[in-house]
Design an enzyme around this catalytic site. Sequence first.
Site, PDB file in Angstrom:
ATOM      1  N   ARG A  84       0.864  -1.189   0.000  1.00  0.00           N
ATOM      2  CA  ARG A  84       0.000   0.000   0.000  1.00  0.00           C
ATOM      3  C   ARG A  84       0.899   1.237   0.000  1.00  0.00           C
ATOM      4  O   ARG A  84       1.737   1.389   0.890  1.00  0.00           O
ATOM      5  CB  ARG A  84      -0.886  -0.028   1.252  1.00  0.00           C
ATOM      6  CG  ARG A  84      -1.657   1.235   1.459  1.00  0.00           C
ATOM      7  CD  ARG A  84      -2.541   1.195   2.705  1.00  0.00           C
ATOM      8  NE  ARG A  84      -3.172   2.483   2.826  1.00  0.00           N
ATOM      9  CZ  ARG A  84      -3.111   3.275   3.889  1.00  0.00           C
ATOM     10  NH1 ARG A  84      -2.504   2.880   4.989  1.00  0.00           N
ATOM     11  NH2 ARG A  84      -3.675   4.461   3.876  1.00  0.00           N
ATOM     12  N   HIS A 128      -2.768  10.958   1.189  1.00  0.00           N
ATOM     13  CA  HIS A 128      -2.164  10.707   2.504  1.00  0.00           C
ATOM     14  C   HIS A 128      -1.513  12.023   2.940  1.00  0.00           C
ATOM     15  O   HIS A 128      -0.303  12.129   3.070  1.00  0.00           O
ATOM     16  CB  HIS A 128      -1.162   9.554   2.411  1.00  0.00           C
ATOM     17  CG  HIS A 128      -0.802   8.926   3.727  1.00  0.00           C
ATOM     18  ND1 HIS A 128      -0.953   7.576   3.993  1.00  0.00           N
ATOM     19  CD2 HIS A 128      -0.286   9.455   4.863  1.00  0.00           C
ATOM     20  CE1 HIS A 128      -0.534   7.311   5.216  1.00  0.00           C
ATOM     21  NE2 HIS A 128      -0.119   8.450   5.776  1.00  0.00           N
ATOM     22  N   GLU A 173      -6.880   8.269   6.897  1.00  0.00           N
ATOM     23  CA  GLU A 173      -7.073   8.896   8.204  1.00  0.00           C
ATOM     24  C   GLU A 173      -7.549  10.344   8.096  1.00  0.00           C
ATOM     25  O   GLU A 173      -6.840  11.281   8.508  1.00  0.00           O
ATOM     26  CB  GLU A 173      -5.781   8.822   9.025  1.00  0.00           C
ATOM     27  CG  GLU A 173      -5.297   7.401   9.252  1.00  0.00           C
ATOM     28  CD  GLU A 173      -4.050   7.292  10.130  1.00  0.00           C
ATOM     29  OE1 GLU A 173      -3.489   8.334  10.514  1.00  0.00           O
ATOM     30  OE2 GLU A 173      -3.644   6.164  10.430  1.00  0.00           O
ATOM     31  N   ASN A 302      -7.097   1.524  10.360  1.00  0.00           N
ATOM     32  CA  ASN A 302      -5.744   1.698  10.903  1.00  0.00           C
ATOM     33  C   ASN A 302      -5.868   1.702  12.418  1.00  0.00           C
ATOM     34  O   ASN A 302      -6.706   2.417  12.977  1.00  0.00           O
ATOM     35  CB  ASN A 302      -5.139   3.037  10.459  1.00  0.00           C
ATOM     36  CG  ASN A 302      -4.975   3.125   8.952  1.00  0.00           C
ATOM     37  OD1 ASN A 302      -5.219   2.163   8.226  1.00  0.00           O
ATOM     38  ND2 ASN A 302      -4.548   4.290   8.478  1.00  0.00           N
ATOM     39  N   TYR A 304      -3.608   1.652  16.232  1.00  0.00           N
ATOM     40  CA  TYR A 304      -2.351   1.680  16.990  1.00  0.00           C
ATOM     41  C   TYR A 304      -2.571   1.455  18.493  1.00  0.00           C
ATOM     42  O   TYR A 304      -1.887   0.660  19.106  1.00  0.00           O
ATOM     43  CB  TYR A 304      -1.612   3.006  16.750  1.00  0.00           C
ATOM     44  CG  TYR A 304      -1.075   3.075  15.333  1.00  0.00           C
ATOM     45  CD1 TYR A 304       0.177   2.562  15.025  1.00  0.00           C
ATOM     46  CD2 TYR A 304      -1.842   3.600  14.297  1.00  0.00           C
ATOM     47  CE1 TYR A 304       0.670   2.573  13.720  1.00  0.00           C
ATOM     48  CE2 TYR A 304      -1.364   3.617  12.991  1.00  0.00           C
ATOM     49  CZ  TYR A 304      -0.110   3.095  12.704  1.00  0.00           C
ATOM     50  OH  TYR A 304       0.360   3.100  11.413  1.00  0.00           O
ATOM     51  N   GLU A 379      -3.199  -0.269   8.342  1.00  0.00           N
ATOM     52  CA  GLU A 379      -1.998   0.160   9.079  1.00  0.00           C
ATOM     53  C   GLU A 379      -2.040  -0.425  10.474  1.00  0.00           C
ATOM     54  O   GLU A 379      -3.096  -0.393  11.143  1.00  0.00           O
ATOM     55  CB  GLU A 379      -1.931   1.684   9.250  1.00  0.00           C
ATOM     56  CG  GLU A 379      -1.403   2.422   8.061  1.00  0.00           C
ATOM     57  CD  GLU A 379      -1.275   3.917   8.334  1.00  0.00           C
ATOM     58  OE1 GLU A 379      -0.990   4.323   9.480  1.00  0.00           O
ATOM     59  OE2 GLU A 379      -1.471   4.678   7.373  1.00  0.00           O
TER      60      GLU A 379
END
Length: 477
Positions: A84, A128, A173, A302, A304, A379
């Site tokens: 990606r 992005h 995002e 995504n 985290y 991600e």
Amino acid sequence: MSESAQSAPPVTFPPAFLWGAATSAYQIEGAVREDGRTPSIWDTFSHTPGKTADGETGDIAVDHFHRYREDVAMMAELGLNAYRFSISWPRVQPTGRGPAVQRGLDFYRRLVDELLAHGIRPAITLYHWDLPQELEDAGGWPERDTAYRFAEYAQIVGEALGDRVEQWITLNEPWCSAFLGYGSGVHAPGRTDAAASLRAAHHLNLAHGLGASALRSVMPARNAVTVSLNPSVVRTVSQDPADLAAGQKIDDLANGVFHGPMLHGAYPETLLAATSSVTDWSHVRDGDLETIHQPLDALGLNYYAPTLVSAADEQASGPRPDGHGASAYSPWPGADDVAFHQTPGERTEMGWTIDPTGLHELLMRYTREAPGLPLYVTENGAAYDDKPDPDGRVHDPERIAYLHGHLSAVRRAITDGADVRGYFLWSLMDNFEWAYGYGKRFGAVYVDYTTLERTPKSSAHWYSRAARTGELPPLED
Ligand code: IFM
């Protein structure tokens, strides 16, 4: 390694699962003045004193623009079957409007051909975060016209690459673009205007909808159109009604503000009420919600770390995690009555708590929010202070443990009914981590920033074994 991890049954994935890695243009390409490329908001921001750590910029980054062949060969050697990456808008359409620069598109044609020749499936992210500066000068994302400019750009790229790229992601995002870019100002363009951040969020949503239609108007129907969101897994310190209300507010501002219109065709009523002192939402025009509510072919998530909140009258136990850096301005418009807490547990170099259960929760939530829609983890990864040993090898057992934990969470979600089709590790190689400059290393591949030499870390070898066998190798001793 714990005994239970040693003796646990093997974690295996479906045969068609995508084992990928992700990057973005400004973070890796460099070559910011080549072939007619003009500045993006990140060029301007990173060149503004005080905006990034040590004034670092993406001028050279990891020079992927010139080393893409070597990078693709490295991915192939690692056994990755998907990659990606994002297109730099100002490389393709320098002023953000009008005809494309063919030399700019040619770079991506060469990159895609190289990937396909190595059996690696490309997944393109159109946006992005590198808005052409000229569009920011005309008002940026708080201006409605930017959404139309994005659709034009999407059409250009779709026409050029739609014959050979099947996976398309409109935005990465959008929360960061809207709320870190125009709210807390820790990201480009560095504005701190709460009302503008909410207008930006709506125009990013509109850009997604218009862009998805534009792509579909020029691409073969087999291609998949999606978006990569970074939803917060919001937890509250207690079940107290005031804390639950704080949790609802952050859930709306992080998640509902995007998935509401995209998946359900409406902004949450609770979001409109909570932000009524900031905006009257009159920038939402008739027909916008229908445009944004495009059928998606998949959803990119995504993840985290989770977010822990309470009502503001409780004592917050740590610094307020503002996402990607500290600011005197909040990225949460209308949420001054919410306190943010440090979640317990081990943390990565970013200070983000390691909690794979959050990824499982997220995948199960979006299985409910978007029934029947394939999901991709677009991600997931961790920054550590990696250093080569005297033999030049880079040993990163913490990252292996992080990946093992999160991929196991993905597998549990699949077992529990989530249709997860692939995982893209963030990131293929160390790169420019936005306001943190080069200080945070997220790569599975180490980059020596003096020589730009690439060295796969032990996590890259571990991930490579997983990609080749479809089964997670054991943790290192
Ligand atoms: O580096 C970023 C990426 O550009 C977007 N998602 C989060 C990553 C780590 O901060």
